[in-house]
Design an enzyme around this catalytic site. Structure first.
Site, short mmCIF file in Angstrom:
data_model
loop_
_atom_site.label_atom_id
_atom_site.label_comp_id
_atom_site.label_asym_id
_atom_site.label_seq_id
_atom_site.Cartn_x
_atom_site.Cartn_y
_atom_site.Cartn_z
N GLU A 111 -2.88 3.45 -1.25
CA GLU A 111 -2.07 3.81 -0.06
C GLU A 111 -2.16 5.30 0.24
OE1 GLU A 111 1.89 2.09 0.06
OE2 GLU A 111 2.64 3.76 1.25
N HIS A 163 1.91 9.20 8.15
CA HIS A 163 1.28 7.97 7.67
C HIS A 163 0.04 7.64 8.50
CE1 HIS A 163 3.49 5.83 4.61
NE2 HIS A 163 2.75 4.77 4.86
N ASP A 167 0.88 -1.18 -17.91
CA ASP A 167 1.32 -2.42 -17.28
C ASP A 167 2.36 -2.12 -16.19
OD1 ASP A 167 2.45 -4.84 -16.65
OD2 ASP A 167 2.64 -5.53 -18.72
C1 MEV Z 1 6.00 3.04 1.95
O1 MEV Z 1 5.02 2.60 1.05
C2 MEV Z 1 7.25 3.47 1.22
C3 MEV Z 1 8.45 3.82 2.11
O2 MEV Z 1 8.74 2.71 2.97
C4 MEV Z 1 9.61 4.08 1.19
C5 MEV Z 1 10.94 4.22 1.88
O3 MEV Z 1 11.14 3.68 2.98
O4 MEV Z 1 11.83 4.85 1.26
C6 MEV Z 1 8.16 4.99 2.98
#
Ligand code: MEV
Length: 418
Positions: free
Chosen positions: A82, A371, A274
């Site tokens: 990610e 993102h 793990d």
């Molecule tokens: C995305 O992988 C994780 C988030 O959704 C965490 C959150 O909302 O606190 C950004």
């Protein structure tokens, strides 16, 4: 008709298995040749680690920087698919660093092994008898690990619970100090070994003998101060509001904790530990008293944001796959933790950093901009952009505010035509 009902698949060579999969799934020669490419983990070794191996798979591994934990600097290896997780952790650590970094601490590594006992004729009397013979049971269990016994660790206690509804059964907990191991193997061996003795004492029938992945006695804590001068007074308040949402709303709490585990799991993947047990542990602990967030936020007397996390973590620094896989061993060397408690403290700090970064983004400009910028690189690559084409496709998609496969393909075609 194709069938996946094939006996002795495990006896085939890696190439023969690949051939079978090629035919079953209509893989092209090119696809097979990609599956045949392996990296630093030799296929012969991979074939010994799990079953029915056909290839190995790579993940990007990055380094989260800026981490200062208990007055020591760390480089944190993280393996994850990610985008933005590594950058987010590094940014959060940079903010925390301004106020001294993270404080972290982990309890003794006490784990629980469970023994299910059925058909006990007089369970309440049997419970007393088990407790009376506790020392003997503990000594028996400790014959399974000379190493732990020599460290004054190993089995320490037993607990007995009796359930009436909806199923009648007794559950015996064996509490084991596993020191620097993850602990699963030693606990399972101990539970299997003492089971006949438990049957003798209780007159019942033992069914399951297995560790619990909920380690309520093996907890890591971390805290950090995030300065209002860096994040702004408004963000201090909106982050606390965001935390409060997770505290009352299970739908938000799940996502909040998922963000924490983005960080924890990525370190566990890089060091090949793990992560499924870490997930089970964290979420069941979060649900112990009604599912809630694992990290909390409050404002201190200076108006700064104080973040804390309390998370069960069962990781080892000895045993497991970590040592036999070169890159995992090197990741451990980069991390540089000396024992399982230090490792757990570092993971807690990473989890807190990840959560702070997510809440900061969500409670200010929103998560999508950062993102999508990173995601757009993946989109550019997935339509075939290579080299400097990637940056050009990304820049145009951001400029046009259209981050999609269709647009990426269109831009790439245009670039190539020129
Ligand atoms: C995305 O992988 C994780 C988030 O959704 C965490 C959150 O909302 O606190 C950004």
């Amino acid at each position: 008709m194709k069938t996946s009902d094939i006996s002795g698949f495990y006896k085939l060579s890696v190439d023969e298995r690949l051939q079978f999969v090629k035919e079953f799934s209509d893989l092209t020669e090119e696809e097979v040749s990609i599956l045949k490419k392996n990296g630093s983990l030799p296929i012969e070794k991979a074939d010994k680690i799990i079953e029915n191996v056909i290839t190995t798979i790579e993940l990007p591994m990055g380094i989260a920087v800026n981490f200062r934990i208990n007055d020591r600097d760390y480089l944190i290896p993280m393996a994850i698919e990610e985008p933005s997780v590594v950058a987010a952790a590094s940014n959060a650590a940079k903010v925390a660093r301004k106020k001294g970094g993270f404080k972290a601490f982990a309890t003794d590594p006490l784990m629980i092994g469970e023994i299910q006992v059925l058909d006990v004729p007089t369970p309440y009397r049997a419970k007393i008898e088990l407790l009376e013979e506790k020392q003997k049971i503990i000594e028996m269990a400790n014959t399974r690990s000379r190493t732990l016994s020599s460290m004054n660790a190993g089995a320490k206690d037993i607990e007995v619970e009796i359930f009436e509804n909806p199923y009648r059964m007794m559950i015996v907990h064996l509490i084991v100090d596993v020191r620097d191991a993850m602990g699963a193997n030693v606990i399972n061996s101990m539970c299997e070994y003492i089971a006949p003795e438990i049957e003798r004492i209780t007159g019942g029938r033992v069914n399951l003998r297995i560790l619990s992945n909920l380690t309520r006695n093996r907890i890591a804590y971390a805290s950090a101060v995030f300065s209002k001068d860096i994040i702004g007074e408004k963000a201090v308040n909106t982050i606390i509001d965001a935390y409060h949402m997770a505290a009352i709303d299970i739908y938000r709490a799940a996502t909040n904790n998922k963000g924490i585990m983005n960080g924890v799991d990525a370190v566990l993947m890089a060091t090949m530990n793990d992560w499924r047990s870490a997930e089970a542990n964290a979420h069941s602990y979060a649900a112990l008293y009604g599912y809630g967030p694992l990290a909390r936020y409050e404002k201190d007397e200076n108006g700064d944001l104080v973040g804390t996390i309390e998370i069960p973590i069962a990781v080892g620094t000895v045993g497991g796959t970590t040592r036999s896989i070169d890159k995992a061993r090197i990741a451990m060397k980069i991390l540089g933790v000396k024992d399982s408690r230090e490792f757990a403290g570092v993971l807690a700090a990473v989890g807190l950093a990840q959560n702070f970064a997510a809440l900061r983004a969500l409670a200010t400009e929103g998560i999508q901009r950062g993102h999508m910028e990173l995601h757009s690189r993946n989109i550019a690559m997935s339509v075939g952009a290579v080299g400097d084409e990637i940056d050009r496709v990304v820049a145009r998609m951001l400029e046009e505010k259209d981050i999609s496969m269709t647009n990426a393909k269109k831009i790439l075609d245009e670039i190539r035509k020129k």
